[in-house]
Write a protein that holds these residues in place. Sequence first.
Motif, short mmCIF file in Angstrom:
data_model
loop_
_atom_site.label_atom_id
_atom_site.label_comp_id
_atom_site.label_asym_id
_atom_site.label_seq_id
_atom_site.Cartn_x
_atom_site.Cartn_y
_atom_site.Cartn_z
N ARG A 85 3.79 1.58 -3.19
CA ARG A 85 2.42 1.57 -2.66
C ARG A 85 1.73 2.86 -3.07
O ARG A 85 2.36 3.90 -3.18
N ARG A 86 0.45 2.80 -3.27
CA ARG A 86 -0.36 3.97 -3.58
C ARG A 86 -1.50 4.09 -2.60
O ARG A 86 -1.51 3.42 -1.58
N ASP A 87 -2.51 4.89 -2.88
CA ASP A 87 -3.56 5.20 -1.91
C ASP A 87 -4.44 4.01 -1.56
O ASP A 87 -5.08 4.02 -0.52
N ARG A 88 -4.50 2.99 -2.38
CA ARG A 88 -5.27 1.78 -2.07
C ARG A 88 -4.31 0.68 -1.63
O ARG A 88 -3.28 0.48 -2.25
N PRO A 89 -4.65 -0.05 -0.58
CA PRO A 89 -3.74 -1.09 -0.10
C PRO A 89 -3.55 -2.25 -1.09
O PRO A 89 -2.55 -2.96 -1.02
N ASP A 90 -4.48 -2.42 -2.01
CA ASP A 90 -4.37 -3.52 -2.96
C ASP A 90 -3.78 -3.08 -4.30
O ASP A 90 -3.80 -3.83 -5.27
N LEU A 91 -3.22 -1.87 -4.36
CA LEU A 91 -2.71 -1.30 -5.60
C LEU A 91 -1.23 -0.95 -5.46
O LEU A 91 -0.82 -0.32 -4.49
N GLU A 93 2.17 0.64 -7.84
CA GLU A 93 2.59 1.34 -9.05
C GLU A 93 3.96 0.83 -9.45
O GLU A 93 4.77 0.47 -8.60
N ALA A 124 -0.94 -7.37 -3.68
CA ALA A 124 -1.67 -6.42 -4.53
C ALA A 124 -2.67 -7.15 -5.41
O ALA A 124 -2.48 -8.32 -5.76
N ARG A 125 -3.73 -6.47 -5.78
CA ARG A 125 -4.72 -6.99 -6.72
C ARG A 125 -4.55 -6.39 -8.11
O ARG A 125 -5.04 -6.92 -9.09
N GLU A 189 -3.50 -0.23 -16.23
CA GLU A 189 -3.81 -1.03 -15.05
C GLU A 189 -3.75 -2.49 -15.43
O GLU A 189 -4.34 -2.91 -16.43
#
Length: 196
Positions: A85-91, A93, A124-125, A189
């Motif tokens: 998980r990263r700083d955006r909930p839909d992203l 890594e 995730a998006r 991305e």
Amino acid sequence: MVGRVELRRIDEESLAALLTVAVADAAPEEVMPPVTGPPGWTAERREAFLAWHRVRRPGLAGPLGESTYAVLHDGEVVGSARLARRDRPDLLETGLWLARARRGRGIGTAVLRALLSEAARAGARALVADTTAHNTAALTALRRNGAVLTSGAVLTSGGGDGGGDYDSGDSGDGDIGGSGARNVAVHAELPLRHPD
């Protein structure tokens, strides 16, 4: 033909097999965050490798927000992949590495495809990955899976930091992550398709 490629959440059995593969056919800096001390697969590095994967067992919902997987090719453990998980909930890594003997066979491209499916199931998006401009195999795997690539800063150190991508592999098939000696960073991305 690539053969059957699958991801398996790491348990003790697959972790033992993964360490065996890493020691036999990868350098520590290709497969894990740096550990101080003499070079090579020291007892401390082996323990750090095991510990790194064990603390990620709770998966994306756990405190680290990270899952690691054993990569299986025709039923045999040949490397590792991860989602974080990263700083955006839909992203999310990703990063991955393969044993040197398994690189260049299309396995990395297939693993990345499986990671995209895992990321979509997790809600995730988009999936992001970082590599270097000289890692043509990783760039090929990313492009084959629809990545949008952007170049970044010049990197001057090797290895990973433990919080980002820890993998490298300038000759690997889709060995994504890590930095390499003085090279341009490339950020990828990959948008995910969700059923309507």
